[in-house]
Motif scaffolding. Structure first.
Motif, PDB file in Angstrom:
ATOM      1  N   UNK A   5       0.832  -1.205   0.000  1.00 63.99           N
ATOM      2  CA  UNK A   5       0.000   0.000   0.000  1.00 63.99           C
ATOM      3  C   UNK A   5       0.868   1.256   0.000  1.00 63.99           C
ATOM      4  N   UNK A   6       1.931   1.251   0.800  1.00 66.03           N
ATOM      5  CA  UNK A   6       2.832   2.418   0.846  1.00 66.03           C
ATOM      6  C   UNK A   6       3.531   2.614  -0.495  1.00 66.03           C
ATOM      7  N   UNK A   7       3.947   1.525  -1.123  1.00 65.66           N
ATOM      8  CA  UNK A   7       4.587   1.599  -2.436  1.00 65.66           C
ATOM      9  C   UNK A   7       3.612   2.170  -3.469  1.00 65.66           C
ATOM     10  N   UNK A   8       2.380   1.719  -3.446  1.00 69.92           N
ATOM     11  CA  UNK A   8       1.368   2.214  -4.392  1.00 69.92           C
ATOM     12  C   UNK A   8       1.068   3.690  -4.161  1.00 69.92           C
ATOM     13  N   UNK A   9       0.979   4.090  -2.898  1.00 71.02           N
ATOM     14  CA  UNK A   9       0.732   5.498  -2.584  1.00 71.02           C
ATOM     15  C   UNK A   9       1.878   6.368  -3.076  1.00 71.02           C
ATOM     16  N   UNK A  10       3.107   5.934  -2.837  1.00 71.35           N
ATOM     17  CA  UNK A  10       4.268   6.717  -3.263  1.00 71.35           C
ATOM     18  C   UNK A  10       4.335   6.808  -4.785  1.00 71.35           C
ATOM     19  N   UNK A  69       4.052  16.551   0.815  1.00 74.34           N
ATOM     20  CA  UNK A  69       2.644  16.871   1.034  1.00 74.34           C
ATOM     21  C   UNK A  69       1.733  15.759   0.529  1.00 74.34           C
ATOM     22  N   UNK A  70       2.071  15.187  -0.621  1.00 70.71           N
ATOM     23  CA  UNK A  70       1.262  14.092  -1.150  1.00 70.71           C
ATOM     24  C   UNK A  70       1.262  12.880  -0.233  1.00 70.71           C
ATOM     25  N   UNK A  71       2.422  12.537   0.290  1.00 72.30           N
ATOM     26  CA  UNK A  71       2.489  11.389   1.206  1.00 72.30           C
ATOM     27  C   UNK A  71       1.804  11.695   2.532  1.00 72.30           C
ATOM     28  N   UNK A  72       1.894  12.934   2.995  1.00 71.48           N
ATOM     29  CA  UNK A  72       1.194  13.295   4.242  1.00 71.48           C
ATOM     30  C   UNK A  72      -0.318  13.253   4.030  1.00 71.48           C
ATOM     31  N   UNK A 120       9.303   2.720  -5.285  1.00 70.90           N
ATOM     32  CA  UNK A 120      10.356   1.971  -4.609  1.00 70.90           C
ATOM     33  C   UNK A 120      10.962   2.765  -3.458  1.00 70.90           C
ATOM     34  N   UNK A 121      11.116   4.071  -3.654  1.00 72.00           N
ATOM     35  CA  UNK A 121      11.619   4.905  -2.562  1.00 72.00           C
ATOM     36  C   UNK A 121      10.618   4.980  -1.413  1.00 72.00           C
ATOM     37  N   UNK A 122       9.341   4.829  -1.730  1.00 66.80           N
ATOM     38  CA  UNK A 122       8.322   4.832  -0.684  1.00 66.80           C
ATOM     39  C   UNK A 122       8.444   3.645   0.257  1.00 66.80           C
ATOM     40  N   UNK A 123       9.105   2.588  -0.189  1.00 68.18           N
ATOM     41  CA  UNK A 123       9.311   1.429   0.678  1.00 68.18           C
ATOM     42  C   UNK A 123      10.354   1.684   1.747  1.00 68.18           C
ATOM     43  N   UNK A 124      11.211   2.673   1.518  1.00 68.36           N
ATOM     44  CA  UNK A 124      12.284   2.959   2.476  1.00 68.36           C
ATOM     45  C   UNK A 124      11.787   3.900   3.555  1.00 68.36           C
ATOM     46  N   UNK A 125      12.301   3.698   4.726  1.00 69.21           N
ATOM     47  CA  UNK A 125      12.000   4.590   5.847  1.00 69.21           C
ATOM     48  C   UNK A 125      13.252   4.716   6.686  1.00 69.21           C
ATOM     49  N   UNK A 126      13.453   5.884   7.229  1.00 64.66           N
ATOM     50  CA  UNK A 126      14.548   6.055   8.169  1.00 64.66           C
ATOM     51  C   UNK A 126      14.171   5.388   9.484  1.00 64.66           C
TER      52      UNK A 126
END
Length: 135
Positions: A5-10, A69-72, A120-126
């Protein structure tokens, strides 16, 4: 399932931000386009610097803010890597688009690449910061 879901949103945020910034980039480039060639060489340099500055500020600088902003809006946190690397990738794609060296088909191909890269970058998190003990 959350990662998909996070990957699709990003990817959706990257696609919409990429298209919005491309339209802005091309509009800023057309607006700042100098008219007929100037008689004075110095004027041509000034116009080129002005066109580059306007195109860069209007067409590339807002990309990290749009991604954040889009991800928030999608209620996702921890998007620092998406913002940073998405802006770097967009700098390359937007720079090529601003020079108008791409056909419309090639432009859409790069925008699809940008959306996939954002996904793919949306899959990464600090990593989360540990709680500080109270003193």
């Amino acid at each position: 399932m959350k990662r998909i879901a996070r990957c699709s949103k990003a990817a959706a945020v990257g696609a919409s931000a990429g298209h919005a910034m491309l339209w802005t980039l091309l509009a800023a480039h057309d607006w700042a386009e100098p008219g007929p060639p100037p008689d004075n060489f110095g004027q041509g340099i000034g116009q080129a610097i002005f066109q580059t500055a306007v195109t860069g500020l209007a067409g590339m600088a807002p990309m990290p803010l749009l991604l954040w902003a889009g991800m928030r809006l999608m209620r996702e946190r921890g998007n620092v890597l998406l913002m940073l690397f998405g802006a770097v990738i967009w700098g390359y794609i937007g720079g090529r688009a601003a020079r108008l060296k791409m056909s419309p088909v090639e432009t859409e191909g790069w925008l699809i690449f940008f959306a996939v890269a954002c996904g793919l970058l949306g899959l990464t998190r600090l990593p989360e910061r540990p709680e500080r003990p109270e003193r």
